[in-house]
Design a protein around this motif. Structure first.
Motif, mmCIF file in Angstrom:
data_model
loop_
_atom_site.group_PDB
_atom_site.id
_atom_site.type_symbol
_atom_site.label_atom_id
_atom_site.label_comp_id
_atom_site.label_asym_id
_atom_site.label_seq_id
_atom_site.Cartn_x
_atom_site.Cartn_y
_atom_site.Cartn_z
ATOM 1 N N LEU A 1 -73.775 -141.100 -67.934
ATOM 2 C CA LEU A 1 -74.020 -139.887 -67.266
ATOM 3 C C LEU A 1 -72.475 -139.109 -66.765
ATOM 4 O O LEU A 1 -71.829 -139.857 -65.839
ATOM 5 C CB LEU A 1 -74.881 -139.688 -66.055
ATOM 6 C CG LEU A 1 -75.071 -138.434 -65.233
ATOM 7 C CD1 LEU A 1 -75.444 -137.469 -66.048
ATOM 8 C CD2 LEU A 1 -76.126 -138.849 -64.010
ATOM 9 N N VAL A 2 -72.146 -138.204 -67.111
ATOM 10 C CA VAL A 2 -70.798 -137.724 -66.936
ATOM 11 C C VAL A 2 -71.061 -136.326 -66.014
ATOM 12 O O VAL A 2 -71.535 -135.328 -66.545
ATOM 13 C CB VAL A 2 -70.066 -137.104 -68.348
ATOM 14 C CG1 VAL A 2 -68.605 -136.686 -67.814
ATOM 15 C CG2 VAL A 2 -69.741 -138.297 -68.920
ATOM 16 N N THR A 3 -70.680 -136.199 -64.776
ATOM 17 C CA THR A 3 -70.796 -135.168 -64.175
ATOM 18 C C THR A 3 -69.431 -134.480 -63.589
ATOM 19 O O THR A 3 -68.329 -135.314 -63.237
ATOM 20 C CB THR A 3 -71.238 -135.478 -62.786
ATOM 21 O OG1 THR A 3 -72.682 -136.183 -63.070
ATOM 22 C CG2 THR A 3 -71.634 -134.132 -61.783
ATOM 23 N N ILE A 4 -69.103 -133.228 -64.043
ATOM 24 C CA ILE A 4 -67.848 -132.495 -63.557
ATOM 25 C C ILE A 4 -68.176 -131.621 -62.563
ATOM 26 O O ILE A 4 -68.976 -130.663 -62.644
ATOM 27 C CB ILE A 4 -67.231 -131.815 -64.749
ATOM 28 C CG1 ILE A 4 -67.082 -132.846 -65.809
ATOM 29 C CG2 ILE A 4 -65.768 -131.381 -64.134
ATOM 30 C CD1 ILE A 4 -66.501 -132.318 -66.960
ATOM 31 N N VAL A 5 -67.620 -131.927 -61.274
ATOM 32 C CA VAL A 5 -67.834 -130.920 -60.115
ATOM 33 C C VAL A 5 -66.152 -130.565 -59.468
ATOM 34 O O VAL A 5 -65.126 -131.100 -59.920
ATOM 35 C CB VAL A 5 -68.439 -131.397 -59.205
ATOM 36 C CG1 VAL A 5 -69.967 -131.655 -59.574
ATOM 37 C CG2 VAL A 5 -67.776 -132.855 -58.693
ATOM 38 N N LYS A 6 -66.466 -129.539 -58.556
ATOM 39 C CA LYS A 6 -65.222 -129.007 -57.929
ATOM 40 C C LYS A 6 -64.634 -130.325 -56.890
ATOM 41 O O LYS A 6 -65.595 -131.214 -56.575
ATOM 42 C CB LYS A 6 -65.637 -127.938 -56.888
ATOM 43 C CG LYS A 6 -65.774 -126.551 -57.666
ATOM 44 C CD LYS A 6 -66.432 -125.620 -56.545
ATOM 45 C CE LYS A 6 -66.814 -124.483 -57.340
ATOM 46 N NZ LYS A 6 -67.362 -123.377 -56.252
ATOM 47 N N LYS A 7 -63.405 -130.352 -56.753
ATOM 48 C CA LYS A 7 -62.868 -131.553 -55.969
ATOM 49 C C LYS A 7 -63.569 -131.500 -54.429
ATOM 50 O O LYS A 7 -63.718 -130.469 -53.851
ATOM 51 C CB LYS A 7 -61.409 -131.389 -55.650
ATOM 52 C CG LYS A 7 -60.773 -132.296 -54.897
ATOM 53 C CD LYS A 7 -59.327 -131.915 -54.597
ATOM 54 C CE LYS A 7 -58.456 -133.091 -54.056
ATOM 55 N NZ LYS A 7 -57.006 -132.826 -53.606
ATOM 56 N N GLY A 8 -63.974 -132.627 -54.094
ATOM 57 C CA GLY A 8 -64.670 -133.055 -52.729
ATOM 58 C C GLY A 8 -66.020 -133.289 -52.840
ATOM 59 O O GLY A 8 -66.698 -133.728 -51.828
ATOM 60 N N LEU B 1 -68.162 -140.672 -63.829
ATOM 61 C CA LEU B 1 -68.763 -141.431 -64.718
ATOM 62 C C LEU B 1 -69.710 -142.512 -64.370
ATOM 63 O O LEU B 1 -69.516 -143.244 -63.281
ATOM 64 C CB LEU B 1 -67.780 -142.211 -65.409
ATOM 65 C CG LEU B 1 -66.787 -141.506 -65.993
ATOM 66 C CD1 LEU B 1 -65.601 -142.394 -66.936
ATOM 67 C CD2 LEU B 1 -67.109 -140.305 -66.851
ATOM 68 N N THR B 2 -71.021 -142.277 -64.573
ATOM 69 C CA THR B 2 -72.266 -142.984 -63.999
ATOM 70 C C THR B 2 -72.771 -143.771 -65.281
ATOM 71 O O THR B 2 -73.522 -143.072 -66.029
ATOM 72 C CB THR B 2 -73.196 -142.241 -63.179
ATOM 73 O OG1 THR B 2 -72.342 -141.626 -62.291
ATOM 74 C CG2 THR B 2 -74.013 -143.283 -62.515
ATOM 75 N N LEU B 3 -72.774 -145.113 -65.244
ATOM 76 C CA LEU B 3 -73.541 -145.747 -66.519
ATOM 77 C C LEU B 3 -74.996 -146.261 -65.439
ATOM 78 O O LEU B 3 -74.913 -146.658 -64.568
ATOM 79 C CB LEU B 3 -72.914 -147.197 -66.428
ATOM 80 C CG LEU B 3 -73.197 -147.794 -67.981
ATOM 81 C CD1 LEU B 3 -73.073 -146.912 -69.085
ATOM 82 C CD2 LEU B 3 -72.623 -149.297 -68.116
ATOM 83 N N ILE B 4 -75.912 -145.643 -66.254
ATOM 84 C CA ILE B 4 -77.207 -145.659 -65.637
ATOM 85 C C ILE B 4 -78.449 -145.854 -66.655
ATOM 86 O O ILE B 4 -78.205 -145.630 -67.864
ATOM 87 C CB ILE B 4 -77.517 -144.278 -65.086
ATOM 88 C CG1 ILE B 4 -78.680 -144.177 -64.006
ATOM 89 C CG2 ILE B 4 -77.914 -143.283 -66.112
ATOM 90 C CD1 ILE B 4 -78.813 -143.023 -63.383
ATOM 91 N N SER B 5 -79.531 -146.797 -66.159
ATOM 92 C CA SER B 5 -80.442 -146.979 -66.889
ATOM 93 C C SER B 5 -81.376 -145.983 -67.546
ATOM 94 O O SER B 5 -81.461 -144.922 -66.726
ATOM 95 C CB SER B 5 -81.453 -148.021 -66.457
ATOM 96 O OG SER B 5 -81.965 -147.645 -65.346
ATOM 97 N N LYS B 6 -81.815 -145.857 -68.496
ATOM 98 C CA LYS B 6 -82.585 -144.720 -69.098
ATOM 99 C C LYS B 6 -83.931 -144.527 -68.092
ATOM 100 O O LYS B 6 -84.434 -143.350 -67.791
ATOM 101 C CB LYS B 6 -83.363 -144.992 -70.383
ATOM 102 C CG LYS B 6 -82.377 -145.042 -71.493
ATOM 103 C CD LYS B 6 -82.867 -145.368 -72.807
ATOM 104 C CE LYS B 6 -81.916 -145.232 -74.003
ATOM 105 N NZ LYS B 6 -82.615 -145.969 -75.264
#
Length: 233
Positions: free
Chosen positions: A7-14, A59-64
């Motif tokens: 799971l890839v997440t892109i957010v604002k700093k902070g 970056l989050t490696l996560i189970s289905k």
């Protein structure tokens, strides 16, 4: 069948801590944060100059089993439904090592041949504690890789509970990106496990991603021929 996704997440700093907290509450074990910058619809200008906002990539490696719940929790925490707040997306994972504390998951995901790329190459992503990246690179070279790229970040996980004055400390991490021929993937993973002991709790994690296209890379055989020719001059 591979039991994990990236799971890839892109957010604002902070906002990375908020995102990781939400994902943990939904069943994830933690994440690795990388600083970056982004350009998009929400660009701002100052005195006629475009300002590139700072971003954080998680970056989050996560189970289905908990993926959908984690996505929903992250979307709520970062308000991803609002324009300019960020995005999240999911990538297939071919193999995983370094999750020995999850016996069932490890059995499912450590088997060879999890997925196939179109190029004959796959990307090994290794996340380790600060100071261990060079060990990883040396291990991959010993197994046939031509090198690697090191990225610096920070991470939170179940084995990282250090505190200072009751304030949680996020340990520094190093990410190693290794683009490798599919035929050499197992050798490289074995070398990483041997040199870094990555299957021991808290040592790190490696996972393999499929690669659809490549540019600017020479085959191992071609590089060896060039090296031999240069040495004979």
């Amino acid at each position: 069948m591979i039991n994990h996704k990236l799971l890839v997440t892109i957010v604002k700093k902070g906002l990375s801590q908020k995102v990781i907290k939400a994902s943990k509450q939904a069943g994830a074990e933690g994440g690795t944060t990388i600083p970056g910058k982004g350009t998009g619809l929400a660009q701002k200008n100052f005195l006629g100059f475009c300002i590139e906002p700072e971003k954080e990539i998680i970056l989050t490696l996560i189970s289905k089993e908990v993926m959908n719940g984690a996505l929903e929790a992250i979307a709520r925490s970062a308000e991803l439904d609002k324009t300019g707040n960020g995005i999240a997306f999911v990538i297939d994972v071919c193999q995983v090592i370094g999750i020995a504390h999850l016996t069932e998951a490890c059995e499912l995901s450590c088997s060879a041949g999890g997925c196939m790329s179109n190029t004959g190459y796959e990307l090994i992503v290794t996340v380790v504690n600060k100071g261990n990246a060079e060990i990883v690179v040396d291990a991959t070279k010993r197994a046939g890789a031509q090198g690697g790229t090191i990225i610096y970040g920070r991470g939170t996980g179940i084995h990282e509970q250090a505190k200072l004055f009751s304030i949680a400390i996020e340990p520094e991490k190093e990410l190693v990106l290794t683009l490798i021929e599919r035929a050499r993937v197992q050798d490289v993973l074995s070398a990483i496990q041997e040199d870094v002991a990555i299957n021991e709790p808290g040592r790190g994690i490696s996972f393999v991603l499929p690669v659809e296209q490549t540019m600017g890379i020479k085959s191992h055989a071609a590089a060896q021929v060039v090296s031999e020719c240069n040495g004979s001059e």
